[in-house]
Design a protein around this motif. Structure first.
Motif, mmCIF file in Angstrom:
data_model
loop_
_atom_site.group_PDB
_atom_site.id
_atom_site.type_symbol
_atom_site.label_atom_id
_atom_site.label_comp_id
_atom_site.label_asym_id
_atom_site.label_seq_id
_atom_site.Cartn_x
_atom_site.Cartn_y
_atom_site.Cartn_z
ATOM 1 N N GLY A 1 0.503 -1.418 -0.033
ATOM 2 C CA GLY A 1 -0.080 -0.003 0.104
ATOM 3 C C GLY A 1 0.934 1.240 0.113
ATOM 4 N N LEU A 2 -0.005 2.560 0.182
ATOM 5 C CA LEU A 2 0.653 3.630 0.216
ATOM 6 C C LEU A 2 -0.104 4.370 1.163
ATOM 7 N N THR A 3 0.678 5.387 1.787
ATOM 8 C CA THR A 3 0.056 6.551 2.445
ATOM 9 C C THR A 3 0.749 7.862 2.173
ATOM 10 N N ASN A 4 0.123 8.906 2.376
ATOM 11 C CA ASN A 4 0.561 10.196 1.652
ATOM 12 C C ASN A 4 0.779 11.361 3.006
ATOM 13 N N GLN B 1 10.202 16.513 -1.125
ATOM 14 C CA GLN B 1 9.139 16.388 -2.320
ATOM 15 C C GLN B 1 9.027 15.329 -3.041
ATOM 16 N N GLY B 2 8.015 14.996 -3.581
ATOM 17 C CA GLY B 2 7.968 13.654 -4.435
ATOM 18 C C GLY B 2 6.534 13.342 -4.472
ATOM 19 N N PHE B 3 6.397 12.013 -5.518
ATOM 20 C CA PHE B 3 5.116 11.536 -5.736
ATOM 21 C C PHE B 3 5.352 10.261 -6.323
ATOM 22 N N ILE C 1 3.247 -2.304 -9.699
ATOM 23 C CA ILE C 1 4.578 -1.774 -9.549
ATOM 24 C C ILE C 1 4.180 -0.255 -9.152
ATOM 25 N N PHE C 2 5.139 -0.005 -7.894
ATOM 26 C CA PHE C 2 4.634 1.326 -7.417
ATOM 27 C C PHE C 2 6.134 1.876 -7.831
ATOM 28 N N GLU C 3 6.406 3.193 -8.138
ATOM 29 C CA GLU C 3 7.629 3.790 -8.381
ATOM 30 C C GLU C 3 7.352 5.157 -8.032
ATOM 31 N N PRO C 4 8.392 5.361 -6.674
ATOM 32 C CA PRO C 4 8.469 6.533 -6.162
ATOM 33 C C PRO C 4 9.380 7.510 -7.207
ATOM 34 N N ILE C 5 8.879 8.780 -6.999
ATOM 35 C CA ILE C 5 9.459 9.812 -7.663
ATOM 36 C C ILE C 5 9.887 11.029 -6.991
ATOM 37 N N PRO C 6 11.294 10.869 -6.339
ATOM 38 C CA PRO C 6 11.369 12.252 -5.530
ATOM 39 C C PRO C 6 11.713 13.440 -6.544
#
Length: 177
Positions: A99-102, A142-144, A155-160
């Motif tokens: 999962g993902l938390t923001n 900062q990122g998404f 597939i989750f790709e973090p983008i800093p």
């Protein structure tokens, strides 16, 4: 600014399903309206109306709701641990799913391989300024992220974002000033 951003996202991705998951900052408007009943009766005094979410065919989930897409948990969240990836680690062990938390305003990931499968949980960065009057030295980044869903798995790709730039798909993108 928010309306213009939402319009740009929809114009860029006209066929994409978009879900706006409200967080604690958006929830402040609802709480403010409770204290000012004369405003709460105004149709425009909602996030959905202010950002034109219905107009742009964007689904809205009020705070603190979450959703599960293709066995992937997504929420703004409420939890914050002191170190990067600790919130992701704790949520992974609590939810026992990827999962993902923001909510944490920083980037972090935690991975777990068990007899039940391979799992990952991510902390998404923020898109705000890295200074706040209520937090003099925030540990924020900062990122998404980009979540791609396939039948065989997600597939989750973090983008800093660093120094007003990011790398995606082999290209460097810089913020225009």
């Amino acid at each position: 600014m928010g309306y213009a951003f939402i319009k740009r996202v929809r114009d860029t991705c006209p066929q994409t399903r978009i879900i706006f998951i409200a967080g604690n900052h958006e929830d402040r408007i609802r709480r403010f309206a409770w204290d000012h009943p004369n405003l709460s009766s105004l149709r425009f005094f909602t996030i959905e109306e202010m950002l034109g979410l219905r107009q742009f065919d964007i689904e809205y989930l009020p705070y603190p709701h979450s959703l599960i897409l293709n066995n992937f948990y997504i929420a703004h969240g409420k939890n914050v641990n002191q170190q990067s990836a600790y919130t992701a680690k704790n949520l992974l062990h609590k939810k026992m799913m990827s999962g993902l938390t923001n909510h944490v305003h920083r980037m972090g990931s935690h991975f777990l391989t068990s007899p039940g499968g391979d799992f990952e949980f991510h902390e998404n960065g923020c898109m705000c300024e890295l200074v706040a009057e209520y937090e003099p030295e925030p540990n924020w980044q900062q990122g998404f992220g980009v979540l791609r869903m396939f039948p065989e798995g997600n597939i989750f790709e973090p983008i800093p974002i660093k120094n007003n730039a990011l790398s995606y798909g082999g290209q460097l993108f810089r913020a225009s000033t």
